[in-house]
Design an enzyme around this catalytic site. Structure first.
Site, PDB file in Angstrom:
ATOM      1  N   ARG A  37       0.828  -1.213   0.000  1.00 38.59           N
ATOM      2  CA  ARG A  37       0.000   0.000   0.000  1.00 38.59           C
ATOM      3  C   ARG A  37       0.861   1.262   0.000  1.00 38.59           C
ATOM      4  O   ARG A  37       0.511   2.253  -0.629  1.00 38.59           O
ATOM      5  CB  ARG A  37      -0.957  -0.009   1.189  1.00 38.59           C
ATOM      6  CG  ARG A  37      -2.106  -0.971   0.949  1.00 38.59           C
ATOM      7  CD  ARG A  37      -3.091  -0.999   2.070  1.00 38.59           C
ATOM      8  NE  ARG A  37      -4.361  -1.531   1.585  1.00 38.59           N
ATOM      9  CZ  ARG A  37      -5.331  -1.966   2.364  1.00 38.59           C
ATOM     10  NH1 ARG A  37      -5.198  -1.929   3.669  1.00 38.59           N
ATOM     11  NH2 ARG A  37      -6.450  -2.425   1.841  1.00 38.59           N
ATOM     12  N   LYS A 198     -18.754 -18.134  -0.643  1.00 39.67           N
ATOM     13  CA  LYS A 198     -20.195 -18.092  -0.384  1.00 39.67           C
ATOM     14  C   LYS A 198     -20.960 -17.118  -1.262  1.00 39.67           C
ATOM     15  O   LYS A 198     -20.467 -16.031  -1.572  1.00 39.67           O
ATOM     16  CB  LYS A 198     -20.429 -17.694   1.067  1.00 39.67           C
ATOM     17  CG  LYS A 198     -19.998 -18.758   2.041  1.00 39.67           C
ATOM     18  CD  LYS A 198     -20.271 -18.298   3.445  1.00 39.67           C
ATOM     19  CE  LYS A 198     -20.091 -19.442   4.426  1.00 39.67           C
ATOM     20  NZ  LYS A 198     -20.366 -18.988   5.779  1.00 39.67           N
ATOM     21  N   GLY A 355     -10.229  -9.015  -1.907  1.00 42.78           N
ATOM     22  CA  GLY A 355      -9.842 -10.080  -0.974  1.00 42.78           C
ATOM     23  C   GLY A 355      -8.866 -11.095  -1.528  1.00 42.78           C
ATOM     24  O   GLY A 355      -7.751 -10.770  -1.934  1.00 42.78           O
ATOM     25  N   GLY A 378     -12.788  -3.915   0.104  1.00 41.76           N
ATOM     26  CA  GLY A 378     -14.188  -3.478   0.247  1.00 41.76           C
ATOM     27  C   GLY A 378     -14.623  -2.476  -0.815  1.00 41.76           C
ATOM     28  O   GLY A 378     -15.729  -2.577  -1.352  1.00 41.76           O
TER      29      GLY A 378
HETATM   30  P1  AMP Z   1     -13.990 -15.289  -0.918  1.00 41.14           P
HETATM   31  O1  AMP Z   1     -13.260 -14.618   0.207  1.00 41.14           O
HETATM   32  O2  AMP Z   1     -15.463 -15.280  -0.794  1.00 41.14           O
HETATM   33  O3  AMP Z   1     -13.500 -14.814  -2.273  1.00 41.14           O
HETATM   34  O4  AMP Z   1     -13.631 -16.827  -0.819  1.00 41.14           O
HETATM   35  C1  AMP Z   1     -12.353 -17.322  -1.011  1.00 41.14           C
HETATM   36  C2  AMP Z   1     -12.268 -18.672  -0.393  1.00 41.14           C
HETATM   37  O5  AMP Z   1     -13.138 -19.557  -1.052  1.00 41.14           O
HETATM   38  C3  AMP Z   1     -10.897 -19.282  -0.492  1.00 41.14           C
HETATM   39  O6  AMP Z   1     -10.380 -19.408   0.790  1.00 41.14           O
HETATM   40  C4  AMP Z   1     -11.140 -20.640  -1.124  1.00 41.14           C
HETATM   41  O7  AMP Z   1     -10.427 -21.677  -0.504  1.00 41.14           O
HETATM   42  C5  AMP Z   1     -12.614 -20.851  -0.910  1.00 41.14           C
HETATM   43  N1  AMP Z   1     -13.158 -21.776  -1.901  1.00 41.14           N
HETATM   44  C6  AMP Z   1     -13.127 -21.652  -3.220  1.00 41.14           C
HETATM   45  N2  AMP Z   1     -13.696 -22.713  -3.820  1.00 41.14           N
HETATM   46  C7  AMP Z   1     -14.103 -23.545  -2.837  1.00 41.14           C
HETATM   47  C8  AMP Z   1     -14.779 -24.794  -2.815  1.00 41.14           C
HETATM   48  N3  AMP Z   1     -15.143 -25.419  -3.957  1.00 41.14           N
HETATM   49  N4  AMP Z   1     -15.053 -25.342  -1.619  1.00 41.14           N
HETATM   50  C9  AMP Z   1     -14.695 -24.705  -0.483  1.00 41.14           C
HETATM   51  N5  AMP Z   1     -14.074 -23.515  -0.440  1.00 41.14           N
HETATM   52  C10 AMP Z   1     -13.777 -22.937  -1.604  1.00 41.14           C
END
Ligand code: AMP
Length: 398
Positions: A37, A198, A355, A378
């Site tokens: 940063r 999610k 992220g 964010g």
């Molecule tokens: P996010 O912060 O929502 O972008 O999520 C990223 C996280 O999603 C990472 O830590 C990945 O390990 C997890 N992830 C991605 N694909 C899968 C999957 N098929 N099953 C479980 N976790 C996952």
């Protein structure tokens, strides 16, 4: 683009320029562990200093909740800033009042001063008019180079722009230009990839994207929620079954807007969530009841890469699989490499951020080959959600 940049500044020798920067860096045992940063805002600071301005840095650090907290003092960060800039950086006991004024009075043209954490005052996060005025007293010009804080209407990110002539710093400018290319006035076709864990954290984002892009690739854990919603048995995969209705609604919106939804047609499954877990590739309709999908399979990779080959613009947030644990990083790496190749060949504008996406693309070794990778977290996500960012709107004179 209607905002002003450093190119519009004219002669600023001797002028006091308040520069909002993002110095919210990770620190461990009193040491800055990642100076990215600081590196990002260095060009703006050095350019202003070279032009003879008195460069006065405003930043927050941590969440001190409106009162001084010793280990959230920006004095802890000043040595790292000085090191990156390769020049002296003075500090002050406060960001307003007598302490700030006397530190500024001692500055020579071209000097750089880091004021104390803006969040040591309640007025910062409240965008309190008296606090904004107290900040404004210290400057003749305001430059905002902290896109990552632009989703907050705080005194130093928004309020000041109403009191002083306001300009975008070089990093803010680069970010806004990249985002404009990504979703503002993109060349079509536009493909978005959204992955990650999610759906629940990305509903607004998905709803916005289906209205703006030609194809939405859904991968990662969140794809399971969509697959389950359409009737696919996803076994023990990460899945938000309670969001089936939301997933269906997103698919309906997409159909209405002419946006193709690209879901995995095969997956790499395992019985344990760990590096090196025994795994196999299966058709997406043949997921065993005791297995979980941890990555998208080769057919899905080919289909996604095909969309990227046809696209002029790619916007990406979230990994396609559990990329932190090998070999479930394969799809993310393969698709990232393909997007990087297309970008290098001048056939694709690729904008990514938010992220884990930054670390996933770093892991793929392609971070330098994308058109733009935003480290803004964010703020980047809110932009992808189509939300107005107060710190940006105000630079546009809104
Ligand atoms: P996010 O912060 O929502 O972008 O999520 C990223 C996280 O999603 C990472 O830590 C990945 O390990 C997890 N992830 C991605 N694909 C899968 C999957 N098929 N099953 C479980 N976790 C996952």
């Amino acid at each position: 683009m209607t905002f002003k940049t450093l190119d519009d500044l004219g002669d600023i020798a001797g002028k006091r320029v308040l520069v909002r920067v993002d110095l919210n860096v990770p620190v461990s045992d009193g040491k800055v562990t990642d100076a990215t940063r600081i590196e990002r805002v260095a060009p703006t600071i050095l350019e202003l200093s070279k032009k003879g301005a008195k460069v006065i840095l405003l930043a927050h650090f941590g969440r001190p909740k409106g009162a001084p907290v010793a280990d959230m003092s920006l004095k802890l960060i000043a040595p790292a800033v000085s090191q990156v800039l390769d020049t002296d950086v003075a500090t002050a006991e406060d960001c307003i009042g007598e302490a700030a004024a006397s530190a500024i009075a001692a500055m020579k043209d071209g000097d750089i001063l880091l004021l104390e954490n803006t969040r040591f005052h309640k007025g910062e996060e409240k965008n309190d008019p008296d606090f904004v005025k107290a900040l404004a007293e210290n400057g003749d010009i305001y430059v905002n180079d902290a896109f990552s804080a632009a989703h907050r209407a705080h005194a130093s990110t928004e309020g000041l722009a109403h009191h002083l002539p306001a300009y975008a710093g070089r990093t803010m400018q680069a970010e806004l230009e990249a985002l404009e290319q990504g979703l503002g006035q993109p060349k079509r076709p536009v493909v978005a990839i959204v992955g990650g864990a999610k759906v629940s954290t990305k509903i607004d984002l998905l709803m916005n994207l289906v209205k703006k892009v030609d194809a939405l690739v859904i991968g990662g854990g969140m794809a399971n929620t969509f697959l389950a919603a359409r009737g696919t048995d996803v076994g023990k995969s990460l899945c938000e079954h309670d969001l089936a209705a939301t997933a269906k609604q997103i698919m309906v919106e997409a159909a209405g807007a002419g946006c193709a939804i690209v879901l995995p047609m095969d997956g790499v499954i395992a019985r344990e969530f760990k590096a090196g877990a025994e795994n196999e590739t299966v058709d997406i309709e043949s997921i065993p009841a005791d297995a979980m999908v941890l990555d998208v399979g080769p057919k899905s990779i080919a289909a996604i890469n095909d969309w990227i080959s046809k696209a002029e613009t790619l916007v990406w947030n979230g990994p396609l699989g559990a990329f932190e644990i090998s070999p479930f990083d394969k799809a993310t790496v393969a698709v990232a490499k393909h997007a990087a190749e297309e970008t290098k060949a001048g056939k694709l504008v690729s904008v990514a951020g938010g992220g884990d996406t930054v670390s996933a693309l770093n892991h793929a070794g392609v971070a330098d080959d994308f058109t733009y990778i935003s480290t803004a977290g964010g703020a980047f996500l809110e932009w992808m959600e189509g939300k107005e960012l107060p710190g940006v709107s105000v630079l546009h004179g809104k």
